[in-house]
Motif scaffolding. Structure first.
Motif, PDB file in Angstrom:
ATOM      1  N   GLN A   4       0.833  -1.200   0.000  1.00 26.61           N
ATOM      2  CA  GLN A   4       0.000   0.000   0.000  1.00 26.61           C
ATOM      3  C   GLN A   4       0.872   1.257   0.000  1.00 26.61           C
ATOM      4  O   GLN A   4       2.071   1.196   0.284  1.00 26.61           O
ATOM      5  N   SER A   5       0.293   2.399  -0.269  1.00 25.04           N
ATOM      6  CA  SER A   5       1.037   3.660  -0.300  1.00 25.04           C
ATOM      7  C   SER A   5       1.610   4.004   1.072  1.00 25.04           C
ATOM      8  O   SER A   5       2.563   4.775   1.166  1.00 25.04           O
ATOM      9  N   THR A   6       1.062   3.417   2.136  1.00 21.65           N
ATOM     10  CA  THR A   6       1.562   3.646   3.498  1.00 21.65           C
ATOM     11  C   THR A   6       2.845   2.873   3.773  1.00 21.65           C
ATOM     12  O   THR A   6       3.469   3.061   4.805  1.00 21.65           O
ATOM     13  N   GLY A   7       3.218   1.965   2.855  1.00 22.76           N
ATOM     14  CA  GLY A   7       4.397   1.126   3.068  1.00 22.76           C
ATOM     15  C   GLY A   7       4.076  -0.175   3.769  1.00 22.76           C
ATOM     16  O   GLY A   7       4.970  -0.957   4.052  1.00 22.76           O
ATOM     17  N   THR A   8       2.806  -0.411   4.052  1.00 25.84           N
ATOM     18  CA  THR A   8       2.417  -1.672   4.673  1.00 25.84           C
ATOM     19  C   THR A   8       1.923  -2.639   3.606  1.00 25.84           C
ATOM     20  O   THR A   8       1.615  -2.244   2.490  1.00 25.84           O
ATOM     21  N   ASP A  10      -0.923  -5.409   2.587  1.00 23.66           N
ATOM     22  CA  ASP A  10      -2.229  -6.020   2.821  1.00 23.66           C
ATOM     23  C   ASP A  10      -2.131  -7.450   2.328  1.00 23.66           C
ATOM     24  O   ASP A  10      -1.785  -7.695   1.169  1.00 23.66           O
ATOM     25  N   ARG A 100       3.641  -7.042   8.329  1.00 30.78           N
ATOM     26  CA  ARG A 100       2.934  -6.082   7.469  1.00 30.78           C
ATOM     27  C   ARG A 100       3.841  -4.940   7.005  1.00 30.78           C
ATOM     28  O   ARG A 100       3.539  -4.248   6.043  1.00 30.78           O
ATOM     29  N   TRP A 101       4.961  -4.718   7.694  1.00 29.63           N
ATOM     30  CA  TRP A 101       5.848  -3.603   7.371  1.00 29.63           C
ATOM     31  C   TRP A 101       7.054  -4.023   6.533  1.00 29.63           C
ATOM     32  O   TRP A 101       7.860  -3.180   6.150  1.00 29.63           O
ATOM     33  N   ARG A 106      11.126   0.009  -1.542  1.00 36.30           N
ATOM     34  CA  ARG A 106      10.371   1.203  -1.157  1.00 36.30           C
ATOM     35  C   ARG A 106      10.148   2.063  -2.395  1.00 36.30           C
ATOM     36  O   ARG A 106      11.018   2.158  -3.254  1.00 36.30           O
TER      37      ARG A 106
END
Length: 112
Positions: A4-8, A10, A100-101, A106
């Protein structure tokens, strides 16, 4: 999983095979490694990250502790590979929060 754009990441509810068609589609646009996180069977001592256990999982676990990311074992994310996951076998449900991280690439911006 899908990055995801958050770097996590799904996680997918069911495993998705990487077929030739998937590969063709995934290579359109950004690198697949920046958009997806792939899994493969653990190679154990044949892997450069192996240190008597998975070095990547060990680092992820340490970072989770450092950032006070704690798992609620009754409320961990669904995961299609948990039953055969080396990280989970070594660290239990606690690794699921850190997992998840963990991404390979990146996203980069114009600023670098």
């Amino acid at each position: 999983g899908v990055v995801q754009s958050t770097g996590t990441v799904d996680f997918l509810a069911a495993p998705l095979a990487v077929t030739e068609r998937f590969s063709e589609l995934a290579h359109q646009g950004r690198m697949p490694e920046a958009r997806f996180r792939f899994s493969a069977p653990c190679l154990r001592s044949a892997c450069t990250k192996w240190q008597g256990g998975c070095g990547v999982a060990e680092r992820a676990s340490a970072l989770a502790l450092q950032h006070d990311l704690q798992a609620d074992p009754g409320n961990i994310p669904d995961c299609a590979i948990r039953t055969r996951c080396q990280w989970h076998a070594e660290h239990g449900a606690e690794i699921c929060v850190a997992c998840r991280w963990v991404i390979t690439e990146r996203a980069t911006t114009a600023d670098g």
